[in-house]
Design a protein around this motif. Structure first.
Motif, PDB file in Angstrom:
ATOM      1  N   PRO A 156       0.824  -1.208   0.000  1.00 14.48           N
ATOM      2  CA  PRO A 156       0.000   0.000   0.000  1.00 14.48           C
ATOM      3  C   PRO A 156       0.865   1.267   0.000  1.00 14.48           C
ATOM      4  O   PRO A 156       2.026   1.215   0.412  1.00 14.48           O
ATOM      5  CB  PRO A 156      -0.804  -0.112   1.312  1.00 14.48           C
ATOM      6  N   PRO A 157       0.294   2.372  -0.447  1.00 13.28           N
ATOM      7  CA  PRO A 157       1.086   3.615  -0.473  1.00 13.28           C
ATOM      8  C   PRO A 157       1.469   4.042   0.941  1.00 13.28           C
ATOM      9  O   PRO A 157       0.706   3.861   1.881  1.00 13.28           O
ATOM     10  CB  PRO A 157       0.129   4.632  -1.113  1.00 13.28           C
ATOM     11  N   THR A 158       2.660   4.621   1.060  1.00 13.87           N
ATOM     12  CA  THR A 158       3.073   5.157   2.361  1.00 13.87           C
ATOM     13  C   THR A 158       2.819   6.664   2.417  1.00 13.87           C
ATOM     14  O   THR A 158       2.813   7.248   3.491  1.00 13.87           O
ATOM     15  CB  THR A 158       4.584   4.923   2.588  1.00 13.87           C
ATOM     16  N   GLY A 159       2.694   7.270   1.218  1.00 16.36           N
ATOM     17  CA  GLY A 159       2.527   8.728   1.172  1.00 16.36           C
ATOM     18  C   GLY A 159       3.830   9.477   1.408  1.00 16.36           C
ATOM     19  O   GLY A 159       3.848  10.701   1.458  1.00 16.36           O
ATOM     20  N   LEU A 180       5.200   5.618  -6.250  1.00 21.49           N
ATOM     21  CA  LEU A 180       5.689   6.090  -7.555  1.00 21.49           C
ATOM     22  C   LEU A 180       4.529   6.604  -8.400  1.00 21.49           C
ATOM     23  O   LEU A 180       4.614   7.682  -9.009  1.00 21.49           O
ATOM     24  CB  LEU A 180       6.425   4.951  -8.277  1.00 21.49           C
ATOM     25  N   ALA A 181       3.434   5.845  -8.419  1.00 18.83           N
ATOM     26  CA  ALA A 181       2.270   6.260  -9.218  1.00 18.83           C
ATOM     27  C   ALA A 181       1.756   7.621  -8.754  1.00 18.83           C
ATOM     28  O   ALA A 181       1.453   8.500  -9.577  1.00 18.83           O
ATOM     29  CB  ALA A 181       1.164   5.203  -9.113  1.00 18.83           C
ATOM     30  N   ALA A 182       1.694   7.820  -7.446  1.00 13.87           N
ATOM     31  CA  ALA A 182       1.212   9.105  -6.922  1.00 13.87           C
ATOM     32  C   ALA A 182       2.161  10.233  -7.305  1.00 13.87           C
ATOM     33  O   ALA A 182       1.722  11.337  -7.665  1.00 13.87           O
ATOM     34  CB  ALA A 182       1.070   9.019  -5.402  1.00 13.87           C
ATOM     35  N   PHE A 183       3.466   9.952  -7.260  1.00 12.37           N
ATOM     36  CA  PHE A 183       4.439  10.987  -7.621  1.00 12.37           C
ATOM     37  C   PHE A 183       4.323  11.346  -9.107  1.00 12.37           C
ATOM     38  O   PHE A 183       4.327  12.521  -9.474  1.00 12.37           O
ATOM     39  CB  PHE A 183       5.861  10.514  -7.305  1.00 12.37           C
ATOM     40  N   LEU A 184       4.208  10.333  -9.939  1.00 14.06           N
ATOM     41  CA  LEU A 184       4.071  10.575 -11.385  1.00 14.06           C
ATOM     42  C   LEU A 184       2.845  11.435 -11.666  1.00 14.06           C
ATOM     43  O   LEU A 184       2.901  12.389 -12.450  1.00 14.06           O
ATOM     44  CB  LEU A 184       3.942   9.251 -12.132  1.00 14.06           C
ATOM     45  N   LEU A 185       1.757  11.093 -11.018  1.00 11.32           N
ATOM     46  CA  LEU A 185       0.512  11.833 -11.235  1.00 11.32           C
ATOM     47  C   LEU A 185       0.663  13.291 -10.783  1.00 11.32           C
ATOM     48  O   LEU A 185       0.211  14.217 -11.460  1.00 11.32           O
ATOM     49  CB  LEU A 185      -0.616  11.131 -10.471  1.00 11.32           C
ATOM     50  N   GLY A 186       1.343  13.474  -9.671  1.00 12.96           N
ATOM     51  CA  GLY A 186       1.566  14.835  -9.173  1.00 12.96           C
ATOM     52  C   GLY A 186       2.354  15.694 -10.150  1.00 12.96           C
ATOM     53  O   GLY A 186       2.173  16.916 -10.223  1.00 12.96           O
ATOM     54  N   GLN A 187       3.237  15.049 -10.922  1.00  9.38           N
ATOM     55  CA  GLN A 187       4.071  15.802 -11.862  1.00  9.38           C
ATOM     56  C   GLN A 187       3.278  16.421 -13.007  1.00  9.38           C
ATOM     57  O   GLN A 187       3.749  17.338 -13.677  1.00  9.38           O
ATOM     58  CB  GLN A 187       5.169  14.899 -12.437  1.00  9.38           C
TER      59      GLN A 187
END
Ligand code: NAP
Length: 202
Positions: A156-159, A180-187
């Motif tokens: 699960p994501p750690t944030g 990683l997915a959350a970071f990519l989306l944030g970009q």
């Protein structure tokens, strides 16, 4: 926003597609095997194609606000994606890359060098392809970001995402795919790393 995802059927790609839909984006998933995606949503479009299908590539990126590229180690495919983006006026490109791709801001890091040497030895083609793909992205003239990771892990994501460059002690060697997915989306909306290749870890 309208986001096109390459590598959408992969382990990171599926998390990314789900997260983008959850955030209210319209997602176009480009896939050679759409059946592997396993996601249905009113804001999800699927374009079936291979990375050498220029007509499908162009259709997939036309009208997108951003493209997230998660295939990584196919430099000719990356070149065609870049070409399709240039032809259609889509400028924002966020691409997954690896610690085998150096950056001038890195300092020598024994762990990174050892992993890159290992990959080069056991998987010479992906090693050279990921480096060539990074060169294509850097030379693209687009608003690009190369997101460099070392090892991917599930869970699960750690944030928690650490960013920096290798060798400075700021980033580690592993990140969960969900982070990683959350970071990519944030970009997609964050311009901090336009024209840059941050290394990230959990
Ligand atoms: N695994 C690691 O520890 C690690 C470390 C550093 C970087 N990376 C990079 O991180 C990214 C995501 O990794 P992951 O493990 O989450 O991905 P993954 O599960 O291995 O999925 C890879 C995705 O790329 C697609 N793909 C691969 N080769 C392709 C080709 N020739 N043409 C079209 N599509 C192709 C796959 O499509 P299909 O579903 O059709 O096969 C899939 O959607 C990759 O770029 C990988 O190189 C991984």
């Amino acid at each position: 926003m309208r986001i096109t995802v390459f590598g959408a059927t992969g382990r990171t790609g599926r998390l990314l597609v789900a997260a983008a839909l959850e955030e209210g984006h319209h997602v176009t998933a480009y896939a050679r095997t759409p059946g592997k995606l396993g996601i249905a949503h009113p804001d999800l479009s699927v374009v079936e194609g291979r990375l050498d299908d220029e007509e499908a590539l162009t259709r997939a990126v036309r009208g997108a606000d951003a493209v997230i590229e998660g295939v990584g180690s196919e430099s000719e495919g990356t070149r065609r994606i870049v070409r399709a983006m240039a032809a259609t006026g889509t400028r924002r490109l966020v691409a997954i890359s690896t610690c085998s791709v150096p950056d001038p801001a890195d300092l020598p890091d024994l762990r990174v060098r050892a992993l890159a040497r290992f990959v080069r030895t056991v998987a010479p083609r992906p090693w050279s392809e990921v480096r060539a793909a990074a060169g294509v992205v850097r030379a693209s003239g687009l608003d690009w970001t190369l997101v460099r990771v070392a090892r991917l892990a599930d869970g699960p994501p750690t944030g928690q995402v650490r960013t920096g460059h290798y060798g400075h002690g700021a980033v580690g060697m592993s990140i969960r795919r969900a982070d990683l997915a959350a970071f990519l989306l944030g970009q997609v909306t964050d311009r901090t790393y336009v024209g840059a290749a941050p290394a990230i870890s959990g």
